[in-house]
Design a protein around this motif. Structure first.
Motif, mmCIF file in Angstrom:
data_model
loop_
_atom_site.group_PDB
_atom_site.id
_atom_site.type_symbol
_atom_site.label_atom_id
_atom_site.label_comp_id
_atom_site.label_asym_id
_atom_site.label_seq_id
_atom_site.Cartn_x
_atom_site.Cartn_y
_atom_site.Cartn_z
ATOM 1 N N PHE A 72 85.573 -29.817 72.480
ATOM 2 C CA PHE A 72 85.150 -31.211 72.441
ATOM 3 C C PHE A 72 85.421 -31.786 71.047
ATOM 4 O O PHE A 72 85.338 -31.066 70.044
ATOM 5 C CB PHE A 72 83.646 -31.326 72.718
ATOM 6 N N ASN B 292 83.297 -41.885 70.633
ATOM 7 C CA ASN B 292 83.973 -41.239 71.742
ATOM 8 C C ASN B 292 83.714 -39.744 71.731
ATOM 9 O O ASN B 292 83.542 -39.137 70.675
ATOM 10 C CB ASN B 292 85.478 -41.496 71.675
ATOM 11 N N ASN C 89 87.822 -31.392 76.489
ATOM 12 C CA ASN C 89 88.955 -30.659 77.038
ATOM 13 C C ASN C 89 88.513 -29.297 77.539
ATOM 14 O O ASN C 89 87.434 -28.822 77.189
ATOM 15 C CB ASN C 89 90.036 -30.498 75.975
ATOM 16 N N SER D 121 83.071 -42.697 76.325
ATOM 17 C CA SER D 121 82.917 -43.665 75.249
ATOM 18 C C SER D 121 81.504 -44.211 75.246
ATOM 19 O O SER D 121 80.867 -44.306 76.293
ATOM 20 C CB SER D 121 83.908 -44.823 75.412
ATOM 21 N N GLN E 86 85.738 -36.656 73.348
ATOM 22 C CA GLN E 86 86.871 -36.120 74.093
ATOM 23 C C GLN E 86 86.535 -34.709 74.505
ATOM 24 O O GLN E 86 86.241 -33.861 73.659
ATOM 25 C CB GLN E 86 88.134 -36.137 73.232
ATOM 26 N N SER F 80 90.171 -32.472 81.613
ATOM 27 C CA SER F 80 89.702 -33.230 80.457
ATOM 28 C C SER F 80 89.034 -34.521 80.897
ATOM 29 O O SER F 80 89.335 -35.056 81.963
ATOM 30 C CB SER F 80 90.862 -33.568 79.518
ATOM 31 N N ARG G 176 87.187 -38.165 78.840
ATOM 32 C CA ARG G 176 86.826 -38.847 77.600
ATOM 33 C C ARG G 176 85.681 -39.805 77.885
ATOM 34 O O ARG G 176 85.801 -40.682 78.741
ATOM 35 C CB ARG G 176 88.026 -39.618 77.054
#
Length: 128
Positions: A68, A80, A84, A21, A82, A17, A19
């Motif tokens: 996502f 953001n 995965n 930003s 994220q 994963s 993340r």
């Protein structure tokens, strides 16, 4: 006008994963619809995810749906992404983008030509 700066990407193993930003400065962040795009080597830039200005409506490319998640925090002027269950085919330079919306904005935008401002991009590499 708004300036967009993506966080640093990185190298991650498949299945992992990450993340990302996107920090915005300048004009009021809440007046923008946001999008994330990516570009792999030798390929055109493609849509990844988008979120509306108002009410947080979202849209995803089929290739990332379920893995996502796009979000926004207007208080922190950030969007953001994220990511995965990353796959090697997720490798590329990821860009955030902003489209100014006057009034209430419920629409999400997949077309990169619709966006007004872009970040500089950040590299994401997924190893197999």
């Amino acid at each position: 006008q708004v300036q967009l700066v993506e966080s640093e990407g990185g190298l991650v193993q498949a299945g992992g994963s990450l993340r990302l930003s996107c920090a915005a400065s300048g004009r009021t962040f809440s007046t923008y619809a946001m999008g994330w795009f990516r570009q792999a080597p030798g390929r055109e830039r493609e849509f990844v995810a988008a979120i509306s200005r108002s009410y947080g409506y979202t849209d995803y490319a089929d290739s990332v749906k379920g893995r996502f998640t796009i979000s926004r925090d207007n208080a922190k002027n950030t969007s953001n992404l994220q990511m995965n269950s990353l796959k090697p085919e997720d490798t590329g330079v990821y860009y955030c983008a902003a489209k100014f919306i006057s009034g209430i904005g419920l629409v999400v935008y997949r077309d990169d030509t619709q966006y007004d401002y872009w970040g500089q991009g950040t590299q994401v590499t997924v190893s197999s």
